[in-house]
Scaffold this active site. Structure first.
Site, PDB file in Angstrom:
ATOM      1  N   ASN A 184       7.708  27.325   7.040  1.00  0.00           N
ATOM      2  CA  ASN A 184       7.055  26.418   6.084  1.00  0.00           C
ATOM      3  C   ASN A 184       6.170  27.174   5.113  1.00  0.00           C
ATOM      4  OD1 ASN A 184       8.027  24.204   7.575  1.00  0.00           O
ATOM      5  ND2 ASN A 184       6.155  24.045   8.780  1.00  0.00           N
ATOM      6  N   GLY A 186       7.933  28.504  13.831  1.00  0.00           N
ATOM      7  CA  GLY A 186       8.910  29.563  14.111  1.00  0.00           C
ATOM      8  C   GLY A 186       8.528  30.860  13.415  1.00  0.00           C
ATOM      9  N   ALA A 187       8.222  30.753  12.123  1.00  0.00           N
ATOM     10  CA  ALA A 187       7.863  31.950  11.352  1.00  0.00           C
ATOM     11  C   ALA A 187       6.582  32.571  11.901  1.00  0.00           C
ATOM     12  CB  ALA A 187       7.691  31.577   9.878  1.00  0.00           C
ATOM     13  N   ASP A 237       0.539  29.510  17.970  1.00  0.00           N
ATOM     14  CA  ASP A 237       1.734  30.307  17.620  1.00  0.00           C
ATOM     15  C   ASP A 237       1.495  31.790  17.912  1.00  0.00           C
ATOM     16  OD1 ASP A 237       2.879  27.968  16.728  1.00  0.00           O
ATOM     17  OD2 ASP A 237       2.176  28.257  14.677  1.00  0.00           O
ATOM     18  N   GLY A 261      -5.492  31.183   7.344  1.00  0.00           N
ATOM     19  CA  GLY A 261      -4.037  31.103   7.209  1.00  0.00           C
ATOM     20  C   GLY A 261      -3.343  31.215   8.550  1.00  0.00           C
TER      21      GLY A 261
HETATM   22  P1  ATP Z   1      -2.701  25.220  16.672  1.00  0.00           P
HETATM   23  O1  ATP Z   1      -1.843  23.994  16.764  1.00  0.00           O
HETATM   24  O2  ATP Z   1      -3.872  25.066  15.728  1.00  0.00           O
HETATM   25  O3  ATP Z   1      -1.914  26.481  16.450  1.00  0.00           O
HETATM   26  P2  ATP Z   1      -3.013  24.915  19.518  1.00  0.00           P
HETATM   27  O4  ATP Z   1      -3.684  23.619  19.813  1.00  0.00           O
HETATM   28  O5  ATP Z   1      -1.554  25.021  19.728  1.00  0.00           O
HETATM   29  O6  ATP Z   1      -3.410  25.417  18.068  1.00  0.00           O
HETATM   30  P3  ATP Z   1      -5.149  26.208  20.914  1.00  0.00           P
HETATM   31  O7  ATP Z   1      -5.144  25.778  22.324  1.00  0.00           O
HETATM   32  O8  ATP Z   1      -6.156  25.594  20.005  1.00  0.00           O
HETATM   33  O9  ATP Z   1      -3.666  26.078  20.353  1.00  0.00           O
HETATM   34  O10 ATP Z   1      -5.374  27.784  20.828  1.00  0.00           O
HETATM   35  C1  ATP Z   1      -4.411  28.705  21.289  1.00  0.00           C
HETATM   36  C2  ATP Z   1      -5.127  29.914  21.840  1.00  0.00           C
HETATM   37  O11 ATP Z   1      -5.914  30.501  20.804  1.00  0.00           O
HETATM   38  C3  ATP Z   1      -6.107  29.621  22.963  1.00  0.00           C
HETATM   39  O12 ATP Z   1      -5.450  29.556  24.206  1.00  0.00           O
HETATM   40  C4  ATP Z   1      -7.048  30.811  22.846  1.00  0.00           C
HETATM   41  O13 ATP Z   1      -6.447  31.949  23.427  1.00  0.00           O
HETATM   42  C5  ATP Z   1      -7.115  31.023  21.331  1.00  0.00           C
HETATM   43  N1  ATP Z   1      -8.216  30.288  20.700  1.00  0.00           N
HETATM   44  C6  ATP Z   1      -8.169  29.104  20.056  1.00  0.00           C
HETATM   45  N2  ATP Z   1      -9.388  28.742  19.596  1.00  0.00           N
HETATM   46  C7  ATP Z   1     -10.216  29.730  19.939  1.00  0.00           C
HETATM   47  C8  ATP Z   1     -11.633  29.963  19.744  1.00  0.00           C
HETATM   48  N3  ATP Z   1     -12.410  29.082  19.088  1.00  0.00           N
HETATM   49  N4  ATP Z   1     -12.161  31.103  20.253  1.00  0.00           N
HETATM   50  C9  ATP Z   1     -11.397  32.022  20.909  1.00  0.00           C
HETATM   51  N5  ATP Z   1     -10.077  31.863  21.110  1.00  0.00           N
HETATM   52  C10 ATP Z   1      -9.494  30.740  20.645  1.00  0.00           C
HETATM   53  O1  RIB Z   2       1.169  25.804  14.179  1.00  0.00           O
HETATM   54  C1  RIB Z   2       0.730  25.917  12.872  1.00  0.00           C
HETATM   55  C2  RIB Z   2       1.834  25.538  11.919  1.00  0.00           C
HETATM   56  O2  RIB Z   2       2.131  24.174  12.079  1.00  0.00           O
HETATM   57  C3  RIB Z   2       1.456  25.698  10.454  1.00  0.00           C
HETATM   58  O3  RIB Z   2       1.740  26.979   9.956  1.00  0.00           O
HETATM   59  C4  RIB Z   2       2.248  24.599   9.783  1.00  0.00           C
HETATM   60  O4  RIB Z   2       3.318  25.067   9.009  1.00  0.00           O
HETATM   61  C5  RIB Z   2       2.737  23.680  10.907  1.00  0.00           C
HETATM   62  O5  RIB Z   2       4.069  23.803  11.085  1.00  0.00           O
END
Ligand code: ATP
Ligand code: RIB
Length: 303
Positions: free
Chosen positions: A11, A41-42, A252, A287
Site C-alpha cells: 500500500n 505484506g510489504a 509488521d 512511517g
Molecule cells: P500495528 O497494527 O500498529 O502494526 P499491532 O497492534 O499489530 O500494531 P502492537 O502489539 O501494538 O502491534 O506492537 C507490536 C510490537 O511492537 C509489540 O509486541 C512490541 O514488541 C512493540 N511495541 C509496540 N508499541 C511499543 C511501545 N510503545 N514501546 C515498545 N515497544 C512497542
Molecule cells: O500494519 C500497518 C499497515 O496497515 C500500514 O502500512 C497500512 O498500509 C495498513 O495496511
C-alpha cells in the site's frame, strides 16, 4: 539459512498528522501530510530483508504512479519483487491514516491487493527451511494455497491475521506460528480482551485457539511487549521502555523480524526477544516500511 517468502499487500500510506483525532462527524485541522510505503505484506518483507533474510514478496500493484514508487522502494530495500505483478484492472493499494498522539486510525482500500490469486502464489519455489508469511489484506484462498504449498515443501508458515476476519479451519490447520494483537486474539477466541488484562487471560485465550499441540501463538501487546504460548507454556517478553512516535507497522516489524530469525534457525525464545527489540526501534520512527530497523541496529541493543 532459509528464505523468507511473503504473500501480502503493498500500500501507499497517505498519513494525515494532527494534534488530535477528530470525533465522528468532526473536522480538525491537520499539521502535515506524508506519503509512506506500507501495506502489511510489504512492511513485513522490508523488515525481513533489512534484518538480513533473503526475501521474496508475492503481491500486486496497479499500473499507476503509486505502484511505480512502491516497486522502486521495495527494490531499494533489497526485497525480491520478481513475483510482484502489475495489473491495469485496479489501483495500487492505498491506506488513509490519521496519526495523532502516536496512535493511528487506518482505512485500507485494497485495490490491486484484492486481486491476488491462487495462481500468483503458485509460481515461486519454496524449500525446506524457508518461512512463508502472510496477513489478511489479500484474499484468503490465495493464503490457503500459499500455505498448503509451503507446508508440503517443509517450510514454516507464519500467519498474522490482520485485519481480523472469519477464516475456516482448513486455513487454521495450515498455520505453524500465529502472530496477532490482543484485539485480534479476542475476536478469534470469542472473548473480550483488554490491553491491561493479566497475562494469564491472554495465555488462556491463546490456548483456546490452538488447532494442533505444536502450533505456536504469539500475542503482541504493544507497550507491554508480547506473550507467546510455546508447547502450552506461556512466555512473556516485556517491551523495551521507549518513547513511541508512530506505532504504524510495529506488528509488521515484529512478524518480519520473527520470520527472519526462524529462517535462520534461531530458537524461538531468542527469536521473540529479537523481534521485540526490532519492533521497539520501529515505533520510535515515523512511517511503516521506512521505519524498519537494520540487523546492526537490533544487534547493538542485544545484550
Ligand atoms: P500495528 O497494527 O500498529 O502494526 P499491532 O497492534 O499489530 O500494531 P502492537 O502489539 O501494538 O502491534 O506492537 C507490536 C510490537 O511492537 C509489540 O509486541 C512490541 O514488541 C512493540 N511495541 C509496540 N508499541 C511499543 C511501545 N510503545 N514501546 C515498545 N515497544 C512497542
Ligand atoms: O500494519 C500497518 C499497515 O496497515 C500500514 O502500512 C497500512 O498500509 C495498513 O495496511
Amino acid at each position: 539459512m532459509g528464505r523468507v517468502v511473503v504473500a501480502g499487500s503493498i500500500n501507499m500510506d497517505v498519513v494525515a498528522l494532527a494534534e488530535r483525532h477528530p470525533r465522528v462527524g468532526e473536522t480538525v485541522a491537520g499539521t502535515s501530510i506524508k506519503y509512506f510505503p506500507g501495506g502489511k505484506g510489504a512492511n513485513q518483507a522490508v523488515a525481513a530483508a533489512k534484518l538480513g533474510a533473503q526475501t521474496l514478496l508475492i503481491g500486486r500493484l496497479g499500473s499507476d504512479a503509486f505502484g511505480r514508487e512502491l516497486r522502486a522502494f521495495l527494490v531499494s530495500q533489497s526485497v525480491d519483487v520478481s513475483s510482484v505483478t502489475e495489473t491495469a484492472d485496479a489501483h495500487s493499494g492505498t491506506a488513509i491514516i490519521t496519526l495523532a498522539d502516536a496512535d493511528n486510525t487506518i482505512v485500507v482500500i485494497p485495490g490491486a491487493n484484492g486481486l491476488l490469486s491462487t495462481d500468483d502464489v503458485a509460481g515461486p519455489a519454496l524449500s525446506k527451511g524457508d518461512v512463508a508469511v502472510s496477513q489478511f489484506e489479500i484474499p484468503l484462498p490465495a493464503i490457503a494455497a500459499f500455505f498448503a504449498r509451503a507446508r508440503a515443501a517443509g517450510a514454516t508458515t507464519i500467519l498474522n491475521p490482520a485485519p481480523m476476519r472469519a477464516f475456516d479451519l482448513a486455513l487454521h490447520d495450515l498455520i505453524d506460528i500465529l502472530v496477532l494483537n490482543e484485539t485480534e486474539l479476542g475476536l478469534l477466541a470469542k472473548t473480550e480482551l483488554h490491553e491491561a488484562d493479566e497475562p494469564a487471560r491472554f495465555a488462556d485465550a491463546a490456548q483456546s485457539v490452538l488447532r494442533r499441540s505444536d502450533q505456536i501463538v504469539c500475542v503482541t501487546l504493544g507497550k507491554r511487549g508480547a506473550l507467546a504460548l510455546i508447547d502450552g507454556a506461556p512466555l512473556l517478553v516485556p517491551a523495551r521502555a521507549v518513547k513511541a512516535v508512530d506505532t504504524t507497522g510495529a506488528g509488521d516489524c515484529f512478524v518480519g523480524a520473527l520470520a527472519t530469525q526462524v529462517a535462520q534457525g534461531t530458537p524461538l525464545r531468542e527469536a521473540l526477544g529479537f523481534a521485540n527489540i526490532a519492533a521497539s526501534i520501529c515505533v520510535q520512527r515515523m512511517g511503516a516500511a521506512p521505519s524498519m530497523p537494520t540487523r546492526a541496529e537490533v544487534a547493538a541493543l542485544l545484550c
